[in-house]
Design a protein around this motif. Structure first.
Motif, mmCIF file in Angstrom:
data_model
loop_
_atom_site.group_PDB
_atom_site.id
_atom_site.type_symbol
_atom_site.label_atom_id
_atom_site.label_comp_id
_atom_site.label_asym_id
_atom_site.label_seq_id
_atom_site.Cartn_x
_atom_site.Cartn_y
_atom_site.Cartn_z
ATOM 1 N N TRP A 40 -9.901 26.190 -0.440
ATOM 2 C CA TRP A 40 -9.446 27.428 -1.697
ATOM 3 C C TRP A 40 -7.949 27.761 -1.212
ATOM 4 C CZ3 TRP A 40 -8.471 32.027 -2.834
ATOM 5 C CH2 TRP A 40 -8.126 32.102 -4.186
ATOM 6 N N ARG A 41 -7.095 28.015 -2.004
ATOM 7 C CA ARG A 41 -5.798 28.426 -1.569
ATOM 8 C C ARG A 41 -5.725 29.330 -2.331
ATOM 9 N NH1 ARG A 41 0.261 26.687 -2.081
ATOM 10 N NH2 ARG A 41 1.185 27.565 -0.027
ATOM 11 N N GLU A 42 -4.794 30.394 -1.895
ATOM 12 C CA GLU A 42 -4.474 31.767 -3.236
ATOM 13 C C GLU A 42 -4.096 31.070 -4.024
ATOM 14 O OE1 GLU A 42 -2.491 34.736 -1.102
ATOM 15 O OE2 GLU A 42 -4.333 36.205 -1.241
ATOM 16 N N GLY A 43 -4.444 31.574 -5.351
ATOM 17 C CA GLY A 43 -3.760 31.578 -6.568
ATOM 18 C C GLY A 43 -3.990 30.072 -7.255
ATOM 19 N N ASP A 95 -4.406 17.412 -3.227
ATOM 20 C CA ASP A 95 -3.601 18.327 -2.038
ATOM 21 C C ASP A 95 -3.523 18.495 -1.258
ATOM 22 O OD1 ASP A 95 -3.681 20.783 -1.890
ATOM 23 O OD2 ASP A 95 -4.933 21.489 -3.233
ATOM 24 N N VAL A 96 -2.572 19.145 -0.894
ATOM 25 C CA VAL A 96 -2.143 18.514 0.873
ATOM 26 C C VAL A 96 -3.252 19.649 1.557
ATOM 27 C CG1 VAL A 96 -0.845 16.792 0.732
ATOM 28 C CG2 VAL A 96 -0.402 20.284 0.968
ATOM 29 N N HIS A 97 -3.294 20.395 0.742
ATOM 30 C CA HIS A 97 -4.221 21.689 1.613
ATOM 31 C C HIS A 97 -5.527 21.859 2.121
ATOM 32 C CE1 HIS A 97 -0.158 24.456 0.764
ATOM 33 N NE2 HIS A 97 -0.282 23.638 -0.331
ATOM 34 N N HIS A 98 -5.969 20.743 0.733
ATOM 35 C CA HIS A 98 -7.335 20.532 1.128
ATOM 36 C C HIS A 98 -6.770 19.492 2.727
ATOM 37 C CE1 HIS A 98 -9.010 21.495 -3.128
ATOM 38 N NE2 HIS A 98 -7.684 22.274 -2.309
ATOM 39 N N HIS A 99 -6.642 18.443 2.513
ATOM 40 C CA HIS A 99 -6.170 17.888 3.421
ATOM 41 C C HIS A 99 -6.090 18.490 5.000
ATOM 42 C CE1 HIS A 99 -7.298 14.295 1.137
ATOM 43 N NE2 HIS A 99 -6.337 14.480 0.562
ATOM 44 N N TRP A 100 -5.417 19.543 5.048
ATOM 45 C CA TRP A 100 -5.326 20.094 5.857
ATOM 46 C C TRP A 100 -6.692 20.382 6.570
ATOM 47 C CZ3 TRP A 100 -6.403 25.336 6.836
ATOM 48 C CH2 TRP A 100 -6.271 26.105 8.636
ATOM 49 N N ALA A 101 -7.724 21.307 5.940
ATOM 50 C CA ALA A 101 -8.821 21.844 5.696
ATOM 51 C C ALA A 101 -10.081 20.748 6.368
ATOM 52 C CB ALA A 101 -9.245 22.388 4.371
ATOM 53 N N GLN A 102 -9.763 19.382 5.873
ATOM 54 C CA GLN A 102 -10.196 18.572 6.390
ATOM 55 C C GLN A 102 -9.753 18.130 7.705
ATOM 56 O OE1 GLN A 102 -9.744 15.846 3.281
ATOM 57 N NE2 GLN A 102 -11.707 15.666 2.040
ATOM 58 N N TYR A 103 -8.554 18.519 8.018
ATOM 59 C CA TYR A 103 -8.095 18.243 9.317
ATOM 60 C C TYR A 103 -8.634 18.770 10.696
ATOM 61 C CZ TYR A 103 -4.647 16.754 12.988
ATOM 62 O OH TYR A 103 -4.284 16.038 14.519
ATOM 63 N N ASP A 117 -2.331 8.222 -2.061
ATOM 64 C CA ASP A 117 -1.075 7.977 -1.115
ATOM 65 C C ASP A 117 -1.683 7.858 0.325
ATOM 66 O OD1 ASP A 117 1.161 7.824 0.805
ATOM 67 O OD2 ASP A 117 2.526 8.384 -0.451
ATOM 68 N N PHE A 118 -1.834 6.832 1.256
ATOM 69 C CA PHE A 118 -2.870 6.974 2.370
ATOM 70 C C PHE A 118 -2.128 7.878 3.119
ATOM 71 C CE2 PHE A 118 -2.811 5.003 6.847
ATOM 72 C CZ PHE A 118 -4.540 5.223 6.483
ATOM 73 N N GLY A 119 -1.304 8.201 3.035
ATOM 74 C CA GLY A 119 -0.677 9.323 3.744
ATOM 75 C C GLY A 119 -0.854 10.452 4.179
ATOM 76 N N PRO A 156 0.612 -1.213 -0.157
ATOM 77 C CA PRO A 156 0.139 -0.146 0.173
ATOM 78 C C PRO A 156 0.723 1.082 0.325
ATOM 79 C CG PRO A 156 -1.109 -1.503 1.634
ATOM 80 C CD PRO A 156 0.447 -2.063 1.282
ATOM 81 N N LEU A 157 0.448 2.254 -1.024
ATOM 82 C CA LEU A 157 1.693 3.338 -0.828
ATOM 83 C C LEU A 157 1.326 4.591 0.227
ATOM 84 C CD1 LEU A 157 2.836 5.614 -2.706
ATOM 85 C CD2 LEU A 157 1.056 5.775 -3.918
ATOM 86 N N PHE A 158 1.679 4.257 0.907
ATOM 87 C CA PHE A 158 1.042 5.225 2.819
ATOM 88 C C PHE A 158 3.203 5.871 2.989
ATOM 89 C CE2 PHE A 158 1.131 3.686 7.180
ATOM 90 C CZ PHE A 158 0.413 5.813 7.298
ATOM 91 N N SER A 159 3.412 6.929 2.610
ATOM 92 C CA SER A 159 4.491 7.854 2.989
ATOM 93 C C SER A 159 4.123 8.396 4.097
ATOM 94 C CB SER A 159 4.366 9.122 1.492
ATOM 95 O OG SER A 159 4.317 8.067 0.135
ATOM 96 N N ARG A 160 4.997 9.496 4.590
ATOM 97 C CA ARG A 160 4.680 10.060 5.152
ATOM 98 C C ARG A 160 4.621 11.829 4.860
ATOM 99 N NH1 ARG A 160 6.244 9.976 10.980
ATOM 100 N NH2 ARG A 160 6.419 11.419 11.976
ATOM 101 N N ILE A 161 3.874 12.152 5.747
ATOM 102 C CA ILE A 161 2.890 13.447 4.181
ATOM 103 C C ILE A 161 2.845 14.163 5.929
ATOM 104 C CG2 ILE A 161 1.237 14.813 2.976
ATOM 105 C CD1 ILE A 161 0.584 12.208 1.276
ATOM 106 N N GLU A 162 3.364 15.536 5.332
ATOM 107 C CA GLU A 162 3.151 16.817 6.767
ATOM 108 C C GLU A 162 1.810 17.595 6.268
ATOM 109 O OE1 GLU A 162 4.884 20.350 9.055
ATOM 110 O OE2 GLU A 162 6.655 18.686 8.109
ATOM 111 N N LEU A 163 0.256 17.726 6.546
ATOM 112 C CA LEU A 163 -0.641 18.342 6.090
ATOM 113 C C LEU A 163 0.237 20.271 6.197
ATOM 114 C CD1 LEU A 163 -3.156 16.540 7.477
ATOM 115 C CD2 LEU A 163 -1.906 16.666 4.931
#
Length: 352
Positions: free
Chosen positions: A307-310, A101-109, A167-169, A54-61
């Motif tokens: 939504w992120r600026e830009g 999109d890590v920024h979208h996942h940050w918003a969900q978090y 990626d599950f990360g 399984p694709l599982f990286s360490r991703i910081e939000l």
């Protein structure tokens, strides 16, 4: 409050398959691909013969330097406190995502964290609903929540690479936050094999047993829903003979997720709230939200578009479309000001 949120959170489809008729099921989806119905010809048997971890990286939000919200129906800019105050009163929040999109996942978090924090005051339980897991896979989620299985073992049980591929990360921080705080995690979606069968033969080609796995009533006549689907399909046009079947898959996904969510709410309401993680196309008002509300007019559903600026499309276009209730704006501005661009088109639903 904003600074505390940043420090606390800074660490913190249609994507199952692509439009290409020759896409291998174990291949990673192309970045930033639009939501799309599944291709029936994906090579499932090959994926079974050559399994991959399984694709599982360490991703910081990454937390934005600043964020605020805009209420779409009137274009009004909301402070952090106002935004979270309005969102966390809903029975259901549908938080859309571009899946890589890590920024979208940050918003969900952020939203999950806030629901958990505020339940101490309102006494309501919290659950996390997932587009990326089918209803039949719920036992695997339950074993992980109870600590009976590890994350990678659970991903193997879910056939994560084959049924999702991202990626599950991106999702791990929310899964861990849920487990640590006693939050249920619910698989909402249709089984992938049934999705592919619909894409091949249509709803009329299903057996009685297969049709019984779908909600009884499915709305195929939403103009907004169909218009968005046609727009997305314009980038990846399928054969003319497949268009109706592909749209049936899209509706089947949205109706199944809405139906699963509603059944859970019927058992828990009004004592619990549900945060749904799904692709942007599924969290538009004409998709999951309105289909939940059709099943229960007592359920208050709000849709959120990170939504992120830009980013494209631009903010004025998002407000003009009026497809979501709120836009969560991530920017570098020190504080929000009233939005001076075009306001929402007025097509948003009146909120109860």
């Amino acid at each position: 409050m904003h600074g505390k949120l940043q420090s606390a959170l800074g660490l913190g489809t249609w994507l199952a398959v692509a439009f290409s008729l020759t896409l291998s099921a174990c291949a990673r989806p192309a970045p930033r691909a639009p939501d799309a119905p599944p291709a029936p010809e994906a090579h499932e048997e090959e994926a079974v013969k050559t399994p991959t971890p399984p694709l599982f990286s360490r991703i910081e939000l990454p937390a934005p330097e600043d964020f605020h919200g805009i209420r779409v129906k009137d274009g009004y800019a909301l402070s952090v406190e106002e935004l979270l105050g309005e969102l966390t009163t809903a029975d259901v929040l549908c938080a859309g995502e571009q899946h890589d999109d890590v920024h979208h996942h940050w918003a969900q978090y952020l939203l999950l964290n806030q629901l958990i924090e505020r339940r101490r005051m309102n006494g309501r339980g919290v659950a996390l609903g997932l587009e990326m897991v089918s209803r039949r896979a719920q036992p695997a989620l339950n074993r992980w929540l109870s600590g009976e299985s590890r994350a990678r073992q659970t991903l193997d049980e879910l056939n994560w690479n084959e049924t999702w591929g991202y990626d599950f990360g991106f999702y791990a921080p929310m899964w861990w936050l849920a487990r640590q705080n006693g939050v249920e995690i619910i698989g909402l979606n249709l089984e992938r094999s049934l999705s592919r069968k619909i894409a091949r033969v249509g709803l009329k080609g299903l057996s009685d047993e297969e049709r019984a796995l779908l909600p009884r009533r499915m709305n195929m006549s939403s103009r907004d829903h169909r218009a968005y689907f046609d727009q997305a399909m314009a980038h990846h046009p399928p054969p003319v003979s497949s268009r109706r079947r592909y749209y049936e898959v899209q509706v089947a996904w949205d109706e199944t997720m809405a139906d699963t969510a509603n059944k859970w709410l019927e058992k828990k309401a009004p004592a619990s709230q549900l945060l749904i993680l799904a692709g942007l196309g599924h969290c538009r008002n004409s998709a999951i939200p309105e289909r939940i509300e059709r099943r229960s007019d007592q359920t208050r559903v709000l849709s959120v578009r990170p939504w992120r600026e830009g980013d494209e499309p631009g903010l004025p276009k998002l407000l003009e479309e009026g497809a979501f209730d709120y836009v969560l704006v991530m920017s570098r501005e020190s504080k929000p000001s009233h939005h001076r661009g075009r306001r929402g088109s007025g097509r948003g639903r009146d909120r109860r």
